[in-house]
Design a protein around this motif. Structure first.
Motif, PDB file in Angstrom:
ATOM      1  N   ARG A  85       0.813  -1.217   0.000  1.00 29.78           N
ATOM      2  CA  ARG A  85       0.000   0.000   0.000  1.00 29.78           C
ATOM      3  C   ARG A  85       0.850   1.272   0.000  1.00 29.78           C
ATOM      4  NH1 ARG A  85       0.025   1.116   5.630  1.00 29.78           N
ATOM      5  NH2 ARG A  85       0.437  -0.748   6.895  1.00 29.78           N
ATOM      6  N   ALA A  86       2.140   1.132  -0.213  1.00 31.73           N
ATOM      7  CA  ALA A  86       3.040   2.289  -0.161  1.00 31.73           C
ATOM      8  C   ALA A  86       3.240   2.887  -1.549  1.00 31.73           C
ATOM      9  CB  ALA A  86       4.392   1.877   0.412  1.00 31.73           C
ATOM     10  N   ASP A  87       3.587   4.165  -1.569  1.00 31.79           N
ATOM     11  CA  ASP A  87       4.028   4.830  -2.798  1.00 31.79           C
ATOM     12  C   ASP A  87       5.550   4.736  -2.868  1.00 31.79           C
ATOM     13  OD1 ASP A  87       1.498   5.580  -3.562  1.00 31.79           O
ATOM     14  OD2 ASP A  87       1.626   7.584  -2.667  1.00 31.79           O
ATOM     15  N   PHE A  88       6.042   4.287  -4.013  1.00 32.40           N
ATOM     16  CA  PHE A  88       7.473   4.230  -4.265  1.00 32.40           C
ATOM     17  C   PHE A  88       7.828   5.264  -5.332  1.00 32.40           C
ATOM     18  CE2 PHE A  88       6.782   0.242  -2.232  1.00 32.40           C
ATOM     19  CZ  PHE A  88       7.996  -0.160  -1.696  1.00 32.40           C
ATOM     20  N   ILE A  89       9.040   5.763  -5.257  1.00 24.86           N
ATOM     21  CA  ILE A  89       9.543   6.673  -6.287  1.00 24.86           C
ATOM     22  C   ILE A  89      10.292   5.838  -7.313  1.00 24.86           C
ATOM     23  CG2 ILE A  89      11.019   8.661  -6.741  1.00 24.86           C
ATOM     24  CD1 ILE A  89      10.515   9.354  -3.700  1.00 24.86           C
ATOM     25  N   GLY A  90       9.886   5.942  -8.569  1.00 24.74           N
ATOM     26  CA  GLY A  90      10.452   5.101  -9.607  1.00 24.74           C
ATOM     27  C   GLY A  90      11.613   5.745 -10.328  1.00 24.74           C
ATOM     28  N   PHE A  91      12.165   4.984 -11.254  1.00 21.42           N
ATOM     29  CA  PHE A  91      13.230   5.437 -12.143  1.00 21.42           C
ATOM     30  C   PHE A  91      12.710   5.378 -13.573  1.00 21.42           C
ATOM     31  CE2 PHE A  91      15.382   3.667  -8.415  1.00 21.42           C
ATOM     32  CZ  PHE A  91      16.272   4.683  -8.102  1.00 21.42           C
ATOM     33  N   ASP A  92      13.524   5.848 -14.516  1.00 20.55           N
ATOM     34  CA  ASP A  92      13.070   5.794 -15.902  1.00 20.55           C
ATOM     35  C   ASP A  92      13.033   4.369 -16.443  1.00 20.55           C
ATOM     36  OD1 ASP A  92      15.770   5.445 -16.010  1.00 20.55           O
ATOM     37  OD2 ASP A  92      16.181   7.118 -17.354  1.00 20.55           O
ATOM     38  N   ASP A  93      13.617   3.413 -15.699  1.00 26.59           N
ATOM     39  CA  ASP A  93      13.469   1.998 -16.046  1.00 26.59           C
ATOM     40  C   ASP A  93      12.653   1.287 -14.967  1.00 26.59           C
ATOM     41  OD1 ASP A  93      15.309   2.154 -14.021  1.00 26.59           O
ATOM     42  OD2 ASP A  93      16.676   0.655 -14.851  1.00 26.59           O
TER      43      ASP A  93
ATOM     44  N   ILE B 290       8.093   9.359 -10.864  1.00 24.25           N
ATOM     45  CA  ILE B 290       9.266   8.736 -11.467  1.00 24.25           C
ATOM     46  C   ILE B 290      10.336   9.808 -11.674  1.00 24.25           C
ATOM     47  CG2 ILE B 290      10.152   7.585 -13.544  1.00 24.25           C
ATOM     48  CD1 ILE B 290       7.399   6.300 -13.861  1.00 24.25           C
ATOM     49  N   ALA B 291      11.582   9.451 -11.384  1.00 23.68           N
ATOM     50  CA  ALA B 291      12.714  10.365 -11.576  1.00 23.68           C
ATOM     51  C   ALA B 291      13.664   9.764 -12.601  1.00 23.68           C
ATOM     52  CB  ALA B 291      13.440  10.597 -10.256  1.00 23.68           C
ATOM     53  N   SER B 292      14.244  10.612 -13.444  1.00 21.83           N
ATOM     54  CA  SER B 292      15.164  10.121 -14.462  1.00 21.83           C
ATOM     55  C   SER B 292      16.596  10.012 -13.953  1.00 21.83           C
ATOM     56  CB  SER B 292      15.131  11.032 -15.696  1.00 21.83           C
ATOM     57  OG  SER B 292      15.571  12.331 -15.361  1.00 21.83           O
ATOM     58  N   THR B 293      16.882  10.582 -12.766  1.00 24.31           N
ATOM     59  CA  THR B 293      18.216  10.467 -12.180  1.00 24.31           C
ATOM     60  C   THR B 293      18.080  10.041 -10.723  1.00 24.31           C
ATOM     61  OG1 THR B 293      18.414  12.730 -11.324  1.00 24.31           O
ATOM     62  CG2 THR B 293      19.012  12.360 -13.649  1.00 24.31           C
ATOM     63  N   HIS B 294      19.127   9.395 -10.215  1.00 22.96           N
ATOM     64  CA  HIS B 294      19.070   8.954  -8.819  1.00 22.96           C
ATOM     65  C   HIS B 294      19.103  10.126  -7.842  1.00 22.96           C
ATOM     66  CE1 HIS B 294      20.105   5.288  -6.094  1.00 22.96           C
ATOM     67  NE2 HIS B 294      19.177   6.047  -5.558  1.00 22.96           N
ATOM     68  N   PRO B 295      19.902  11.189  -8.068  1.00 21.01           N
ATOM     69  CA  PRO B 295      19.819  12.327  -7.148  1.00 21.01           C
ATOM     70  C   PRO B 295      18.419  12.936  -7.075  1.00 21.01           C
ATOM     71  CG  PRO B 295      21.844  12.443  -8.394  1.00 21.01           C
ATOM     72  CD  PRO B 295      21.047  11.328  -9.003  1.00 21.01           C
ATOM     73  N   ALA B 296      17.727  13.031  -8.227  1.00 23.56           N
ATOM     74  CA  ALA B 296      16.348  13.539  -8.200  1.00 23.56           C
ATOM     75  C   ALA B 296      15.452  12.577  -7.435  1.00 23.56           C
ATOM     76  CB  ALA B 296      15.837  13.726  -9.628  1.00 23.56           C
ATOM     77  N   HIS B 297      15.623  11.283  -7.651  1.00 26.62           N
ATOM     78  CA  HIS B 297      14.887  10.256  -6.908  1.00 26.62           C
ATOM     79  C   HIS B 297      15.067  10.465  -5.402  1.00 26.62           C
ATOM     80  CE1 HIS B 297      13.809   5.917  -6.059  1.00 26.62           C
ATOM     81  NE2 HIS B 297      14.625   6.142  -5.049  1.00 26.62           N
ATOM     82  N   TRP B 298      16.314  10.690  -4.988  1.00 28.22           N
ATOM     83  CA  TRP B 298      16.608  10.843  -3.564  1.00 28.22           C
ATOM     84  C   TRP B 298      15.950  12.101  -2.993  1.00 28.22           C
ATOM     85  CZ3 TRP B 298      18.117   7.249  -0.451  1.00 28.22           C
ATOM     86  CH2 TRP B 298      18.655   7.566   0.813  1.00 28.22           C
ATOM     87  N   GLN B 299      15.995  13.192  -3.732  1.00 23.99           N
ATOM     88  CA  GLN B 299      15.391  14.431  -3.252  1.00 23.99           C
ATOM     89  C   GLN B 299      13.869  14.304  -3.167  1.00 23.99           C
ATOM     90  OE1 GLN B 299      16.940  17.012  -1.913  1.00 23.99           O
ATOM     91  NE2 GLN B 299      18.852  15.892  -2.250  1.00 23.99           N
ATOM     92  N   MET B 300      13.279  13.532  -4.059  1.00 26.32           N
ATOM     93  CA  MET B 300      11.832  13.301  -3.979  1.00 26.32           C
ATOM     94  C   MET B 300      11.478  12.521  -2.709  1.00 26.32           C
ATOM     95  SD  MET B 300      10.883  12.418  -7.935  1.00 26.32           S
ATOM     96  CE  MET B 300      11.041  13.678  -9.219  1.00 26.32           C
ATOM     97  N   ALA B 301      12.332  11.552  -2.354  1.00 20.53           N
ATOM     98  CA  ALA B 301      12.103  10.840  -1.094  1.00 20.53           C
ATOM     99  C   ALA B 301      12.238  11.791   0.084  1.00 20.53           C
ATOM    100  CB  ALA B 301      13.095   9.683  -0.972  1.00 20.53           C
ATOM    101  N   ARG B 302      13.210  12.679   0.039  1.00 21.96           N
ATOM    102  CA  ARG B 302      13.407  13.643   1.130  1.00 21.96           C
ATOM    103  C   ARG B 302      12.249  14.633   1.221  1.00 21.96           C
ATOM    104  NH1 ARG B 302      17.227  17.058   1.282  1.00 21.96           N
ATOM    105  NH2 ARG B 302      17.874  16.764   3.456  1.00 21.96           N
ATOM    106  N   ALA B 303      11.538  14.827   0.099  1.00 18.79           N
ATOM    107  CA  ALA B 303      10.384  15.726   0.093  1.00 18.79           C
ATOM    108  C   ALA B 303       9.111  15.035   0.566  1.00 18.79           C
ATOM    109  CB  ALA B 303      10.167  16.289  -1.306  1.00 18.79           C
TER     110      ALA B 303
END
Length: 300
Positions: free
Chosen positions: A192-200, A223-236
């Motif tokens: 039931r959780a939301d995950f932040i995805g990658f472009d793959d 979805i984030a196309s880069t891992h740093p963006a992915h990480w910042q989305m988790a921090r947000a």
């Protein structure tokens, strides 16, 4: 034939070669750290100069034409020759100064390398360091980088590799998001959780399922196309992200989703071309990385 009348631009041939190997202009542009329109112009110019069509579009990718297939082996030999020439020239240098390019994943380039570069600057102020942040496997033979930090051992016989550390990753999220999500005690609760995805993301979903995480595309609203963006989305607080334990545990805005995992273990390899092992500046950078990376990964 008067060869002085033949004009040939290796950059265009390299654009053709990398596009053929990557399968699309966008992937090739990322591999070469080049704007896609610029890369497309180089390929088009080469086609015009040679009087042939090298690619045809198939879906979202590119497929070599018959003419392109015939020319690909020639381009590969040119690439190997250009790389060997550059490597031989660099190997003649004895001064601990000049340019050294390090390629690493996006997350290591933003997390680990900035903590190592001050030491490199202090020990060898004459060396200019270029950090090539990319999750693509850079081609050391063609001098796209001098040293690579990789999470898999290379299988090319002309590369040297040294296992310098082991790293581990897991899931992280903000305390506020975990409070909204409710009690998480086991992997099944993550359905039931939301995950932040990658472009793959499809490959990411398959990997998570192999670890027993019951997710589908519905679990990936962002979805984030880069891992740093992915990480910042988790921090947000947008959902659950994945990253190295050392990075996440040291971040006051995040905490582990499940203290007992799942954990994703992966090796950390230093890789370089054999012909560069006697180059003083490359060797110095290699030695500093080999010494610093284990300690940084251990301390987080």
């Amino acid at each position: 034939m008067d060869w002085r009348s033949v004009e040939f631009d290796w950059n265009r041939a390299r654009a053709f070669l990398v596009t053929a190997e990557e399968g699309s202009l966008s992937a090739a542009a990322r591999a070469l750290n080049m704007a896609q329109p610029t890369l497309g112009r180089q390929v088009s110019t080469l086609e015009a100069e040679l009087g042939v069509t090298l690619f045809e579009r198939v879906g979202r990718g590119l497929q070599l034409t018959e003419a392109g297939t015939r020319l690909l082996d020639h381009a590969r030999r040119m690439g190997d020759a250009a790389g060997a020439l550059s490597l031989a020239a660099r190997g003649q240098s004895t001064a601990v100064e000049g340019h050294v390019a390090i390629t690493a994943s996006e997350i290591y380039s933003t997390w680990l390398l900035p903590r190592i570069l001050p030491r490199l600057r202090a020990e060898a102020p004459g060396i200019t360091i270029e950090v090539v942040a990319s999750n693509a496997i850079r081609d050391l033979k063609r001098r796209e980088a001098d040293i690579a930090i990789r999470n898999a051992r290379p299988d090319q016989p002309d590369l040297i590799a040294r296992l310098v550390a082991e790293d581990r990753g897991t899931f992280f999220a903000t305390p506020a998001y975990l409070d909204r999500l409710g009690h998480i005690a086991a992997l099944d609760d993550l359905a039931r959780a939301d995950f932040i995805g990658f472009d793959d993301t499809p490959n990411y979903i398959d990997a998570l399922r192999r670890y027993g995480v019951p997710v589908s595309e519905a679990n990936f609203p962002v979805i984030a196309s880069t891992h740093p963006a992915h990480w910042q989305m988790a921090r947000a607080g947008l959902g659950i992200g994945v990253g190295p334990c050392g990075l996440g545990d040291s971040d006051p805005d995040l905490r582990r989703v499940l203290p007992d995992g799942p954990f994703f273990d992966y090796p950390v390899w230093l890789v370089a071309h054999r012909e560069l092992r006697t180059n003083p500046r490359v060797r110095l950078v290699w030695d500093v990385l080999a010494d610093a990376l284990p300690a940084l990964l251990a301390e987080g």
